[in-house]
Write an enzyme that holds these catalytic residues in place. Sequence first.
Site, PDB file in Angstrom:
ATOM      1  N   GLU A 168      23.327  67.776   7.227  1.00 18.40           N
ATOM      2  CA  GLU A 168      21.995  68.250   6.853  1.00 18.40           C
ATOM      3  C   GLU A 168      22.018  69.549   6.046  1.00 18.40           C
ATOM      4  O   GLU A 168      21.410  70.552   6.433  1.00 18.40           O
ATOM      5  CB  GLU A 168      21.127  68.395   8.109  1.00 18.40           C
ATOM      6  CG  GLU A 168      20.973  67.083   8.853  1.00 18.40           C
ATOM      7  CD  GLU A 168      20.155  67.171  10.139  1.00 18.40           C
ATOM      8  OE1 GLU A 168      19.773  68.289  10.535  1.00 18.40           O
ATOM      9  OE2 GLU A 168      19.912  66.127  10.749  1.00 18.40           O
ATOM     10  N   ASN A 209      26.190  64.106   5.578  1.00 20.33           N
ATOM     11  CA  ASN A 209      25.183  63.335   6.318  1.00 20.33           C
ATOM     12  C   ASN A 209      23.852  64.087   6.276  1.00 20.33           C
ATOM     13  O   ASN A 209      23.816  65.304   6.492  1.00 20.33           O
ATOM     14  CB  ASN A 209      25.662  63.184   7.769  1.00 20.33           C
ATOM     15  CG  ASN A 209      24.797  62.262   8.605  1.00 20.33           C
ATOM     16  OD1 ASN A 209      24.623  61.100   8.266  1.00 20.33           O
ATOM     17  ND2 ASN A 209      24.268  62.780   9.710  1.00 20.33           N
ATOM     18  N   HIS A 245      16.065  57.968  10.118  1.00 20.19           N
ATOM     19  CA  HIS A 245      15.072  58.108  11.185  1.00 20.19           C
ATOM     20  C   HIS A 245      13.710  57.767  10.579  1.00 20.19           C
ATOM     21  O   HIS A 245      13.041  58.614   9.987  1.00 20.19           O
ATOM     22  CB  HIS A 245      15.070  59.533  11.738  1.00 20.19           C
ATOM     23  CG  HIS A 245      16.350  59.921  12.396  1.00 20.19           C
ATOM     24  ND1 HIS A 245      16.780  59.342  13.565  1.00 20.19           N
ATOM     25  CD2 HIS A 245      17.301  60.818  12.047  1.00 20.19           C
ATOM     26  CE1 HIS A 245      17.939  59.877  13.926  1.00 20.19           C
ATOM     27  NE2 HIS A 245      18.283  60.771  13.016  1.00 20.19           N
ATOM     28  N   GLU A 273      22.186  56.939  11.714  1.00 17.30           N
ATOM     29  CA  GLU A 273      21.406  57.344  12.897  1.00 17.30           C
ATOM     30  C   GLU A 273      20.090  56.574  12.975  1.00 17.30           C
ATOM     31  O   GLU A 273      19.034  57.130  13.271  1.00 17.30           O
ATOM     32  CB  GLU A 273      21.121  58.860  12.868  1.00 17.30           C
ATOM     33  CG  GLU A 273      22.358  59.712  12.766  1.00 17.30           C
ATOM     34  CD  GLU A 273      22.070  61.217  12.767  1.00 17.30           C
ATOM     35  OE1 GLU A 273      20.952  61.611  13.187  1.00 17.30           O
ATOM     36  OE2 GLU A 273      22.952  62.003  12.368  1.00 17.30           O
ATOM     37  N   ASP A 275      16.778  54.751  13.672  1.00 13.60           N
ATOM     38  CA  ASP A 275      15.726  54.383  14.614  1.00 13.60           C
ATOM     39  C   ASP A 275      14.430  54.259  13.829  1.00 13.60           C
ATOM     40  O   ASP A 275      14.349  54.663  12.669  1.00 13.60           O
ATOM     41  CB  ASP A 275      15.609  55.346  15.811  1.00 13.60           C
ATOM     42  CG  ASP A 275      15.581  56.823  15.427  1.00 13.60           C
ATOM     43  OD1 ASP A 275      15.009  57.167  14.376  1.00 13.60           O
ATOM     44  OD2 ASP A 275      16.134  57.647  16.185  1.00 13.60           O
TER      45      ASP A 275
END
Length: 488
Positions: A168, A209, A245, A273, A275
Site C-alpha cells: 500500500e 500490493n 476489497h 485479498e 472479499d
Amino acid sequence: MRPFTRKPRRSPRSRPGALAVAMGLAVAPVFAVVAAPPADAASTLRSLAEAQNRYIGTELTGNMVNNATITSLAGTQFDMVTPGNEMKWDTTEPRNGSYNFGPGDNVVSFAQAHTMRVRGHNLVWHAQLPGWVNSLPRNQVQGAMEAHITTEVNHYKGKIYAWDVINEPFNEDGSLRQDAFTNAMGTGYLADAIRTAHNADPNAVLYINDYNIEGENAKSNGLYSLAQSLLSQGVPLGGIGLESHFIVGQVPSSMLANMQRFAALGLDVAITELDDRIQLPASSSSLQQQANDYATVVKDCLAVTRCPGVSQWGVGDADSWIPGTFPGYGAASMYDNNYQPKSAYNATATALGGPPPTGGGGPLHAVGAGKCLDVPNSTTAAGTQVQIRDCSGGSNQTFTHSSSGALSVYNGGDCLDANGKGTSPGTKVIIWPCNGQANQQWTVNADGTVTGAQSGLCLDVTGGSTANSALVELWTCNGRSNQQWTLG
C-alpha cells in the site's frame, strides 16, 4: 468503484500479539472433519484451480489456526495461505533487532501440513509499524529496513512462494505516501527494498500490493508508471497484487484490461485479498450479485496468463474483518457465518471449470407465505425438520434439484427427506444425509407443487401458516397456496 477506505489493522482480538500470548511459540493446531461440502476431492476449489494451473488461497490470522472448523475447511478447499498479521513488522520485530517468528512459523507449519504454498505478507508498510522505526533518525531508517527484510526473508527462505515486499505505497491520486521510508530515502526505498528481498531469497516472487488499483484509475496509473520505472532499472519486481476489497456490484469493468497491461510488462498479477461486502441484512439479490462478482474476478484471472491465482481474505463471514471496520456491512466471503458455502462458492467453482449445480437450484419459495424453505439455524443435524422463514439467500435456504430427483442443501451435503420413509399425511419433512432412496426423491411440478416420489403427497406448510418457523410436512395435495412453491 466507490472510493475505498484503507484496510486498517485487525481488531485486537485477532492481532498476532494475542496469538503469541495464547499459543506461545508453536502450539500445533487441532484439525477435524466438518460438514463443509463438497466431499469429492475432485470438486474442491483447490483441485479445480490446480486443473487451471492456478491457485486459490485464503488468509488465516490470530486464533483462526486453532479453530478446527476453519482449519479443516482451509486445508481442504484452498492451496495457498496468507498470514493476516503474523509476518508484519510489528509482530516479527517489535523491538529493534529483537525478532519473533513464532506466530508466522505456526502458519507456515499449517500450510506445509496441508500442501499449501505461503504468501509472505508483508515486509514494508507504513501501518502496523512498531514505534521504534518511526522514531529512528532518518539516516538510520534504510539500515533498519534492509536488516529487517534480510532477516525475515532469510528466516523463511524456501518456504515462501511470494512476498508482498511493499504494501500500500500509494495515495488515491497516484502519488506515493509520505511515511518513514519516503521521508528517509525518497522513492528510492522501493527499489532498495525489492533488491534486498531478492538478495535474501532469489526464488521468491516479489510484489507490490495495494487496494483500489483493480481498475484503470489515477492510483493504478501511478503504480503502472512506477512498475515501468523499476523494471527499466533492472529491479527484480515480479508481480502486482490487487487486493480487491470490493463492494457488491462494484467490480471495475476495466479490471481485466488493467491486469493485462501489467502482465504485458512481464509481471504476475494476482488477486491477493478478495472479499465483496454487502450492506446487511443481505438480500437474495445481493448474494446473487456477489456470486456474479466472484465469478467475474475468477474469470478475469483465468483470462490473463500471468495471473497465478486468487486469494480470499479470510475463510468465512464469521472471521471476516469487514463488520468490525465497515459498520452495517458484512457477508463478504464465499462461506457464511456457519462456514457453509454460499452462492459465491458455487459461482467460483463453476468459473474454475466445475460443473454447475445439477438440475437447477436456488431458494425454494413458499408462495402462500412469501418466505423460503429453511433449515433452522443452518444446522446440519440429521433429522431436523425444515421450516419456512424470511428469505436470506443463505446456504441453508439454497436447494439443488438433481436429475435423480433429490432436493439437496449445503451443496449436496444433506437432502430433503420424508421422515421414517413415511407416506401418510403429517409426515415430517427433514434433512438427512443424501442416500438416493425413494423418500428423498421429489418432483417439482408445473402447477407449483412439490410431491414426494414415494408418497405422492405434497410439500405443505403446516396449517397454512405464513409465520416464520412454521414447520413443513407432507400432506394430501389440495391446490392451496401453502402447497405452492417456486425453485430458484
